[in-house]
Design an enzyme around this catalytic site. Structure first.
Site, PDB file in Angstrom:
ATOM      1  CE  LYS A  11      -3.670  -1.944   1.889  1.00 50.27           C
ATOM      2  NZ  LYS A  11      -4.986  -1.475   2.985  1.00 50.27           N
ATOM      3  CE1 TYR A  51      -9.228  -3.060   0.512  1.00 52.82           C
ATOM      4  CE2 TYR A  51      -8.051  -1.207  -0.783  1.00 52.82           C
ATOM      5  CZ  TYR A  51      -7.764  -2.719   0.083  1.00 52.82           C
ATOM      6  OH  TYR A  51      -7.206  -2.950   1.034  1.00 52.82           O
ATOM      7  CG  ASN A 114      -3.539  -1.898   7.346  1.00 55.01           C
ATOM      8  OD1 ASN A 114      -3.507  -2.147   6.061  1.00 55.01           O
ATOM      9  ND2 ASN A 114      -5.084  -3.044   7.661  1.00 55.01           N
ATOM     10  CG  HIS A 117      -5.255  -6.932   0.210  1.00 55.96           C
ATOM     11  ND1 HIS A 117      -6.375  -6.192   0.105  1.00 55.96           N
ATOM     12  CD2 HIS A 117      -5.829  -7.100  -1.288  1.00 55.96           C
ATOM     13  CE1 HIS A 117      -7.053  -7.535  -0.131  1.00 55.96           C
ATOM     14  NE2 HIS A 117      -6.572  -7.762  -1.207  1.00 55.96           N
ATOM     15  CD  GLU A 128      -9.173  -9.385  -3.614  1.00 56.15           C
ATOM     16  OE1 GLU A 128      -9.406  -8.940  -2.840  1.00 56.15           O
ATOM     17  OE2 GLU A 128      -7.624 -10.060  -3.214  1.00 56.15           O
TER      18      GLU A 128
END
Ligand code: RTP
Ligand code: MG
Length: 143
Positions: A11, A51, A114, A117, A128
């Site tokens: 990320k 998302y 965080n 993913h 995905e």
């Protein structure tokens, strides 16, 4: 155990911290092979679509804003039990609850930012992977 593929994203926070190589190294040491990879800066529309499952959650707007705040590194990882293994290496969603030595414990600052993913099931992994990569962009190892 079955050989699986999973979708991994480094990320924007972790890209900004310059730890792409460090995170790739953890994948490789765990026996996961990188069989597709691309850096890109997601548009708002693409981040919202990725998302979409969380679109009704209170954190959705912040999640999308964060995911488009800088480039991400997206990869397909392949290996035995890859989906669960990858999530083990990542650690818990909230870095305060992540086991020591996991990516989120070491590189994430908060539940909102965080670091990584990972797909959470075989169905979402397939979906995905198709979201980011065409068939000719995925390169299974022949040696
Ligand atoms: P990811 O999808 O990014 O791999 O994370 P995950 O499976 O561990 O967590 P998930 O439940 O799918 O949530 C997606 C992302 O939304 C943010 N989140 N914030 N404030 C909150 O309570 C909350 N819950 C989730 C996190 O950034 C999480 O990675
Ligand atoms: Mg998730």
């Amino acid at each position: 155990m079955a050989v699986e593929r999973t979708l991994s994203i480094i990320k924007p926070d972790a890209v900004a911290k310059n730890v792409i190589g460090e995170i790739y190294s953890r994948f490789e040491h765990a026996g996961l092979k990188i069989i597709a990879a691309r850096m890109q800066h997601l548009s708002r529309e693409r981040a919202e679509a990725f998302y979409a499952v969380h679109s009704e959650r209170p954190f959705f707007k912040d999640l999308v804003s964060f995911m488009i705040s800088g480039p991400v590194m997206v990869q397909v990882l392949e290996g035995e039990n890859a989906i669960a293994l990858h999530r083990d290496i990542m650690g818990a969603t909230d870095p305060k609850k992540a086991d020591p030595g996991t990516i989120r414990a070491d590189f994430a600052d908060s539940i909102d930012e965080n670091a990584v993913h990972g797909s959470d099931s075989p169905d979402t992994a397939a979906q995905e992977i198709n979201f980011f990569f065409g068939p000719d962009e995925v390169c299974p190892r022949t040696r």
